[in-house]
Design a protein around this motif. Sequence first.
Motif, short mmCIF file in Angstrom:
data_model
loop_
_atom_site.label_atom_id
_atom_site.label_comp_id
_atom_site.label_asym_id
_atom_site.label_seq_id
_atom_site.Cartn_x
_atom_site.Cartn_y
_atom_site.Cartn_z
N ALA A 1 -6.18 7.97 14.35
CA ALA A 1 -6.54 8.02 12.92
C ALA A 1 -5.62 7.17 12.06
O ALA A 1 -5.96 6.85 10.92
CB ALA A 1 -6.50 9.46 12.43
N CYS A 2 -4.47 6.80 12.57
CA CYS A 2 -3.48 6.09 11.76
C CYS A 2 -3.68 4.58 11.91
O CYS A 2 -3.34 4.00 12.94
CB CYS A 2 -2.07 6.47 12.20
N THR A 3 -4.22 3.96 10.88
CA THR A 3 -4.50 2.53 10.92
C THR A 3 -3.42 1.78 10.15
O THR A 3 -3.00 2.21 9.08
CB THR A 3 -5.86 2.24 10.31
N PRO A 4 -2.97 0.64 10.69
CA PRO A 4 -1.92 -0.12 10.00
C PRO A 4 -2.43 -0.75 8.72
O PRO A 4 -3.61 -1.08 8.59
CB PRO A 4 -1.53 -1.18 11.04
N ALA A 5 -1.52 -0.92 7.78
CA ALA A 5 -1.86 -1.57 6.52
C ALA A 5 -2.04 -3.07 6.76
O ALA A 5 -1.44 -3.64 7.67
CB ALA A 5 -0.77 -1.34 5.49
N PRO A 6 -2.85 -3.74 5.94
CA PRO A 6 -2.97 -5.20 6.05
C PRO A 6 -1.61 -5.87 5.86
O PRO A 6 -0.75 -5.33 5.15
CB PRO A 6 -3.93 -5.56 4.90
N PRO A 7 -1.37 -7.00 6.48
CA PRO A 7 -0.07 -7.68 6.37
C PRO A 7 0.32 -7.90 4.91
O PRO A 7 -0.48 -8.34 4.09
CB PRO A 7 -0.31 -9.01 7.08
N GLY A 8 1.57 -7.58 4.62
CA GLY A 8 2.09 -7.77 3.28
C GLY A 8 1.78 -6.67 2.29
O GLY A 8 2.23 -6.71 1.15
N THR A 9 1.00 -5.68 2.73
CA THR A 9 0.63 -4.59 1.83
C THR A 9 1.82 -3.65 1.64
O THR A 9 2.41 -3.19 2.62
CB THR A 9 -0.55 -3.79 2.39
N GLN A 10 2.17 -3.39 0.41
CA GLN A 10 3.31 -2.52 0.12
C GLN A 10 2.89 -1.06 0.02
O GLN A 10 3.57 -0.17 0.53
CB GLN A 10 4.00 -2.98 -1.17
N VAL A 11 1.80 -0.80 -0.68
CA VAL A 11 1.27 0.55 -0.79
C VAL A 11 -0.19 0.51 -0.36
O VAL A 11 -1.03 -0.05 -1.06
CB VAL A 11 1.39 1.09 -2.23
N HIS A 12 -0.48 1.08 0.80
CA HIS A 12 -1.82 1.04 1.37
C HIS A 12 -2.57 2.29 0.89
O HIS A 12 -2.38 3.38 1.42
CB HIS A 12 -1.72 1.00 2.89
N ASP A 13 -3.42 2.11 -0.10
CA ASP A 13 -4.10 3.25 -0.72
C ASP A 13 -5.58 2.96 -0.92
O ASP A 13 -6.07 2.89 -2.05
CB ASP A 13 -3.43 3.58 -2.06
N PRO A 14 -6.33 2.81 0.19
CA PRO A 14 -7.76 2.50 0.06
C PRO A 14 -8.58 3.68 -0.46
O PRO A 14 -9.73 3.50 -0.87
CB PRO A 14 -8.18 2.13 1.49
N PRO B 122 1.32 3.88 13.41
CA PRO B 122 1.51 3.31 12.08
C PRO B 122 1.43 4.38 11.00
O PRO B 122 0.87 5.46 11.21
CB PRO B 122 0.35 2.32 11.95
N GLU B 123 1.98 4.07 9.85
CA GLU B 123 2.00 5.01 8.73
C GLU B 123 0.59 5.36 8.25
O GLU B 123 0.31 6.49 7.87
CB GLU B 123 2.79 4.39 7.58
N GLY B 124 -0.30 4.39 8.29
CA GLY B 124 -1.66 4.61 7.84
C GLY B 124 -1.77 4.61 6.33
O GLY B 124 -0.82 4.30 5.61
N ALA B 125 -2.92 4.97 5.85
CA ALA B 125 -3.18 4.96 4.41
C ALA B 125 -2.51 6.15 3.73
O ALA B 125 -2.27 7.19 4.34
CB ALA B 125 -4.69 5.00 4.15
N TYR B 126 -2.22 5.96 2.45
CA TYR B 126 -1.67 7.05 1.64
C TYR B 126 -2.77 8.07 1.38
O TYR B 126 -3.94 7.72 1.14
CB TYR B 126 -1.13 6.51 0.33
N GLY C 247 5.01 -4.26 5.51
CA GLY C 247 5.77 -5.25 4.76
C GLY C 247 7.19 -4.85 4.45
O GLY C 247 7.91 -5.54 3.77
N GLY C 248 7.62 -3.66 4.91
CA GLY C 248 8.97 -3.20 4.65
C GLY C 248 9.20 -2.84 3.21
O GLY C 248 10.34 -2.68 2.78
N ALA C 249 8.17 -2.70 2.42
CA ALA C 249 8.33 -2.42 0.99
C ALA C 249 8.49 -0.94 0.76
O ALA C 249 8.23 -0.11 1.61
CB ALA C 249 7.11 -2.92 0.23
N ALA C 250 8.95 -0.63 -0.44
CA ALA C 250 9.15 0.75 -0.87
C ALA C 250 10.17 1.47 0.00
O ALA C 250 10.17 2.67 0.11
CB ALA C 250 7.83 1.51 -0.89
#
Length: 277
Positions: free
Chosen positions: A22-35, A143-147, A241-244
């Motif tokens: 269920a845990c899908t990776p965020a698109p490259p460079g995405t800092q906050v993945h919130d679809p 992966p962290e997946g979506a928020y 992206g290592g952000a946040a």
Amino acid sequence: MRARSLARPAALVPAALLALAACTPAPPGTQVHDPYEARNRAVHAFNIKADTVALRPLGQAANAVVPEGIGAAIVTFSDNASLPGMALNGLLQGNIEDAAVNSGRFVFNTLFGFLGFGDPAAEIGLYERDTDFGETLAVWGAPEGAYLELPLLGPSTERDAAGELVDILLDPLEWVGSDAVEAYRRYGTAAYVGEQIVERGQFMGTVDGLLYESADSYAQARLAYLQNRRFQLGPASGAGGGAAQADGFVDPFADEGAAAPAADAYPDFVDPFADLE
């Protein structure tokens, strides 16, 4: 009872595999993945209403009525009841030291701390090593997946939401098959609810500032959760992206031209507090 407890470990494997899938990776460079932002905002609005109607008043009452020592004992008992699960997660992560510390803390406080209402283990240097199955999934490479924002539970991610579900199956006390242990687990669950009320009262100003005084409480809650969780997990967080991270700040208002989705943009979400407005 024994058959049910033996079924718990068997249920762990498919539950863990589903969690990983269920845990899908965020698109490259995405800092906050919130679809799911529209849905998340609807849930956030619901959570604020629930806080206004129930948790905040209960926290105020607890802060005014419950003696500080009793409140602390409730929190300590709740934390003690969660230690076996933390110890097992430590083993699953390959962290033998943390598993041993949490196990020793549980045994010592249960035997010498009035079943966990006291904390004599801290006096001998056995402090809680906080962990959960969400961290286990991170260590395993999920992966962290979506928020996500969960009803009543608040901010999370796909990985952490799956971890919370699996943690229910991971309680080793469930596998003992003893009536006394089962009663201890039930009291631990009740103490967990009490802990949320007590801590809501203790952190009244901070939580009120976030929920009721922010220009966009949803964005602020999302930012605070992701930064804190990624700091807690460190390199294992796998944040896009290592952000946040703890040393970085993501401005939730950076895209000033983007309007926040309306709370009713996700019509399938049923708000039981809607009539209270």
